[in-house]
Design a protein around this motif. Structure first.
Motif, mmCIF file in Angstrom:
data_model
loop_
_atom_site.group_PDB
_atom_site.id
_atom_site.type_symbol
_atom_site.label_atom_id
_atom_site.label_comp_id
_atom_site.label_asym_id
_atom_site.label_seq_id
_atom_site.Cartn_x
_atom_site.Cartn_y
_atom_site.Cartn_z
ATOM 1 N N ASN A 2 0.873 -1.281 0.062
ATOM 2 C CA ASN A 2 -0.084 -0.122 0.025
ATOM 3 C C ASN A 2 0.821 1.264 -0.066
ATOM 4 O O ASN A 2 1.316 1.524 0.999
ATOM 5 N N GLU A 54 1.158 6.038 2.822
ATOM 6 C CA GLU A 54 0.072 4.999 2.667
ATOM 7 C C GLU A 54 -1.427 5.397 2.808
ATOM 8 O O GLU A 54 -1.711 6.563 3.431
ATOM 9 N N TYR A 118 -7.715 -3.780 2.600
ATOM 10 C CA TYR A 118 -6.429 -4.224 2.836
ATOM 11 C C TYR A 118 -6.331 -4.052 4.214
ATOM 12 O O TYR A 118 -7.025 -3.326 5.126
ATOM 13 N N ASN A 119 -5.432 -5.078 4.698
ATOM 14 C CA ASN A 119 -4.788 -5.103 6.197
ATOM 15 C C ASN A 119 -3.588 -4.701 6.530
ATOM 16 O O ASN A 119 -2.582 -4.994 5.604
ATOM 17 N N ASP A 120 -3.250 -3.771 7.462
ATOM 18 C CA ASP A 120 -1.918 -3.136 7.784
ATOM 19 C C ASP A 120 -1.884 -3.235 9.365
ATOM 20 O O ASP A 120 -2.902 -2.324 9.942
ATOM 21 N N ASP A 121 -0.993 -3.365 9.837
ATOM 22 C CA ASP A 121 -0.730 -3.035 11.608
ATOM 23 C C ASP A 121 -1.822 -3.597 11.978
ATOM 24 O O ASP A 121 -2.531 -2.813 12.951
#
Length: 183
Positions: A2, A54, A118-121
C-alpha cells in the motif's frame, strides 16, 4: 503493499494533519487529506513536498453524520523543487469488498464505484475507488472478495447530492483506478 507517492503543495496544517493540493495535468486541483506519521510529527513541512506514505481510512463524525474518510499517512517527505510537476500515484494489493452497478455517464463513459479493503498493522482499511472504461468492465466481472493489484491516483471531486435538502456541495475522496490486475 500500500504505497502512495505525492508531490504537492501544503495548503493547510493543524495538529500534524492537513491538506495537500495537487494539480493534475488537466488543470483540475485535488485536495489530499493527510496526517503525519509519528516519526514525521516533529518535522516542519516545507511549502511544496515530495512525500511517501500509505492510504488509510478513518471513521469521521461531522455535520453530515458518520462516514469513512480517506487520508494519506505520510511516512517520509522532503522539500520539492518549486517547478516540480505535481502528482499522486497509488499502488496497492487489496480486495474488492463492495461494488455498485456498472453505469454510463451522461457523456457516454462507463464507470463503476468500488470499495476496496486491505489489512495493515492489525487494522483494516476501506478506501473508495472509481474505475473507468475497460478497468470498470474488469472490476465488474470480478466477484466480491477477489484480490487485485491496482495503480491509480488519489483524487478529490466536488458533487451535489440531489437528495440533500440543503443543496450543499460535497467532496468525495477516492482512488481513480488506472490499472487493475487479478492477483
Amino acid at each position: 503493499m500500500n504505497n502512495i507517492a505525492i508531490i504537492g503543495r501544503v495548503d493547510f496544517i493543524f495538529n500534524n494533519s492537513g491538506i495537500l493540493k495537487v494539480k493534475r495535468l488537466s488543470g483540475t486541483e485535488d485536495q489530499i487529506l493527510f496526517e503525519l506519521s509519528d516519526e514525521m510529527a516533529d518535522k516542519e513541512l516545507p511549502t511544496k513536498i515530495a512525500a511517501l506514505g500509505e492510504v488509510i481510512t478513518r471513521n469521521v463524525k461531522d455535520s453530515e453524520g458518520n462516514h469513512k474518510r480517506m487520508f494519506v499517512r505520510i511516512n517520509d517527505f522532503m522539500p520539492a523543487m518549486p517547478a516540480s510537476t505535481e502528482f499522486s500515484e497509488v499502488e496497492m494489493d487489496c480486495y474488492i469488498v463492495h461494488k455498485k452497478a456498472l453505469r454510463t455517464t451522461p457523456k457516454g463513459k462507463v464507470i463503476i464505484d468500488v470499495i476496496l479493503a486491505y489489512n495493515d498493522d492489525d487494522k483494516s482499511y476501506y478506501p473508495q475507488a472509481i474505475a473507468w472504461g475497460r478497468h470498470a468492465h474488469i472490476i465488474n466481472a470480478l466477484p466480491v472478495g477477489t484480490k487485485v493489484h491496482i495503480k491509480g491516483r488519489y483524487q478529490s471531486r466536488q458533487y451535489h447530492k440531489s437528495s440533500d435538502p440543503d443543496g450543499m456541495d460535497r467532496t468525495a475522496y477516492e482512488i481513480s483506478i488506472m490499472e487493475v490486475k487479478y492477483v
